[in-house]
Design a protein around this motif. Structure first.
Motif, PDB file in Angstrom:
ATOM      1  N   TYR A 196      31.069  38.136   1.882  1.00 26.82           N
ATOM      2  CA  TYR A 196      31.668  37.157   2.805  1.00 26.82           C
ATOM      3  C   TYR A 196      33.012  36.800   2.194  1.00 26.82           C
ATOM      4  O   TYR A 196      33.050  36.338   1.051  1.00 26.82           O
TER       5      TYR A 196
ATOM      6  N   SER B 178      28.159  25.339   1.512  1.00 32.26           N
ATOM      7  CA  SER B 178      28.882  26.509   1.000  1.00 32.26           C
ATOM      8  C   SER B 178      28.323  27.742   1.693  1.00 32.26           C
ATOM      9  O   SER B 178      27.094  27.895   1.802  1.00 32.26           O
TER      10      SER B 178
ATOM     11  N   LYS C  64      36.841  32.853   6.621  1.00 34.98           N
ATOM     12  CA  LYS C  64      36.161  32.028   7.635  1.00 34.98           C
ATOM     13  C   LYS C  64      36.900  32.097   8.958  1.00 34.98           C
ATOM     14  O   LYS C  64      38.123  32.168   8.971  1.00 34.98           O
TER      15      LYS C  64
ATOM     16  N   SER D 181      27.907  30.918   1.018  1.00 32.47           N
ATOM     17  CA  SER D 181      26.949  31.819   0.347  1.00 32.47           C
ATOM     18  C   SER D 181      25.564  31.176   0.199  1.00 32.47           C
ATOM     19  O   SER D 181      24.570  31.878   0.021  1.00 32.47           O
TER      20      SER D 181
HETATM   21  C1  DP6 Z   1      32.978  36.253  -3.303  1.00 31.39           C
HETATM   22  O1  DP6 Z   1      30.258  30.595  -0.544  1.00 31.39           O
HETATM   23  O2  DP6 Z   1      31.604  30.013  -2.589  1.00 31.39           O
HETATM   24  O3  DP6 Z   1      30.909  35.138  -3.660  1.00 31.39           O
HETATM   25  O4  DP6 Z   1      31.862  28.879   1.833  1.00 31.39           O
HETATM   26  O5  DP6 Z   1      34.055  28.254   0.860  1.00 31.39           O
HETATM   27  O6  DP6 Z   1      31.933  27.502  -0.252  1.00 31.39           O
HETATM   28  P1  DP6 Z   1      32.630  28.580   0.569  1.00 31.39           P
HETATM   29  O7  DP6 Z   1      32.670  29.904  -0.313  1.00 31.39           O
HETATM   30  P2  DP6 Z   1      31.557  30.594  -1.228  1.00 31.39           P
HETATM   31  O8  DP6 Z   1      32.153  32.083  -1.278  1.00 31.39           O
HETATM   32  C2  DP6 Z   1      31.463  33.146  -1.832  1.00 31.39           C
HETATM   33  C3  DP6 Z   1      32.330  34.336  -1.884  1.00 31.39           C
HETATM   34  C4  DP6 Z   1      31.798  35.535  -2.651  1.00 31.39           C
HETATM   35  C5  DP6 Z   1      31.142  36.532  -1.702  1.00 31.39           C
HETATM   36  C6  DP6 Z   1      29.775  36.184  -1.181  1.00 31.39           C
HETATM   37  O9  DP6 Z   1      29.003  35.468  -1.838  1.00 31.39           O
HETATM   38  O10 DP6 Z   1      29.465  36.704  -0.089  1.00 31.39           O
END
Ligand code: DP6
Length: 325
Positions: A19, A137, A22, A139
């Motif tokens: 991910y 968050s 957004k 993830s």
């Molecule tokens: C690179 O879930 O920490 O780990 O939604 O803004 O809190 P927010 O971000 P977060 O992002 C994770 C990004 C990643 C890829 C993933 O876990 O899919």
């Protein structure tokens, strides 16, 4: 004085298909679907105590008092959906060996979602918990489930949540976390992904190719095909990091030692050992492999890294209530 409390444990997860961006900042709706493996080793225990005598929410992490603004915003969502009106004391403990720098908002918000909703008298389905955790968050939406989980991107608050793909992983897959830096990252995931969505010319190609990666990864999981899954995960991670290099201004989470670990994995692969790497928004490298090869992989990594920089982790369980402390 009235007190209502609950405690929950959630494990962190590592995305194999990431991910990274957004389409809605407020609701945390992702641009693309993602897929992860929940791990057994790293977890967060959280107790939420709604207490009529409190004048504000409080947040304690590993026995230290922290700013409660983000937690309070999350608790507001729970209060809106329940009859609970009190402020809460939130106490969290991160179980991450040797302060490994892998503590993650994923386990934090998944544990908070379950503990807070239960303490507020809500008995949410796992789908509803996944949606709630997402608001803390992105993830975290996947850490509700054990094993492999997929986050369906959706288009509204209602249809963006994770589903289990294979909760009990009964085939040989694990990860070796290579701990390169224990410090906090300079650019948070939130800032990093926002910047790439706004400025990387490659962003549309990322979304398109990640959709294809996700479909192929699901097939590989069904077929217990470690080599195909590893190859897809490595390539997907490199594409994510290429977005960062192509952003304005550019940034990177790699450190020299990250590249050293990545090269060692490639060398092992050239010798016929099935192993692949992935990296998130930080310099630590996670090596995806089978348990039968983990000793030889660790031995090779130990030519450069100290034994305590290498942590072997296995598929782990979903979020659960635990006995209150
Ligand atoms: C690179 O879930 O920490 O780990 O939604 O803004 O809190 P927010 O971000 P977060 O992002 C994770 C990004 C990643 C890829 C993933 O876990 O899919």
């Amino acid at each position: 004085m009235t007190v209502q409390q609950a405690s929950a444990r959630a494990h962190t997860n590592i995305a194999l298909i990431k991910y990274w961006g957004k389409k809605d900042q407020q609701l945390i709706l992702p641009m693309n679907g993602s897929l992860s493996l929940t791990l057994d080793h790293f977890y967060t225990d959280t107790t939420v105590i709604f207490d009529s005598s409190l004048k504000a929410d409080q947040f304690w992490l590993d026995d230290q008092k922290h700013d409660a603004a983000k937690i309070s915003q999350f608790l507001d969502l729970v209060r809106q959906h329940s009859t609970q009106r009190f402020f809460a004391q939130v106490k969290s403990y991160n179980h991450v060996p040797n302060a490994a720098g892998l503590a993650s908002s994923a386990s934090a918000f998944a544990a908070l979602a379950l503990a807070a909703s239960q303490a507020a008298g809500l008995n949410l389905s796992r789908q509803a918990l996944s949606r709630l955790a997402r608001r803390g968050s992105g993830s975290a939406t996947r850490s509700i489930y054990g094993g492999f989980a997929e986050w369906l991107p959706g288009t509204t608050d209602e249809d963006s949540y994770a589903v289990p793909l294979q909760e009990y992983v009964d085939w040989d897959i694990e990860m070796i976390a290579v701990i390169i830096n224990r410090q906090q990252k300079k650019i948070s995931s939130r800032q990093g992904m926002e910047r790439v969505v706004e400025t990387s010319p490659y962003y549309p190609a990322w979304v398109k190719s990640t959709q294809a990666d996700l479909l192929a990864a699901k097939k590989a999981i069904q077929g217990h095909d470690l080599a195909t899954l590893g190859e897809l995960a490595e390539s997907n991670a490199l594409k994510m990091h290429a977005l960062n290099l192509s952003a304005k201004p550019p940034f990177s989470y790699f450190e020299p030692q990250s590249l050293v670990a990545m090269r060692l994995v490639e060398k092992l692969r050239a010798r016929g050992i099935c192993c692949y790497y992935t990296l998130d928004a930080g310099p630590n490298v996670k090596v995806i492999c089978a348990h039968q090869d983990s000793q030889i992989i660790k031995k090779t990594l130990q030519s450069v890294f100290a034994p305590d920089q290498l942590i072997e982790v296995f598929p782990g369980p979903g979020v659960q209530l635990i006995n209150e402390k």
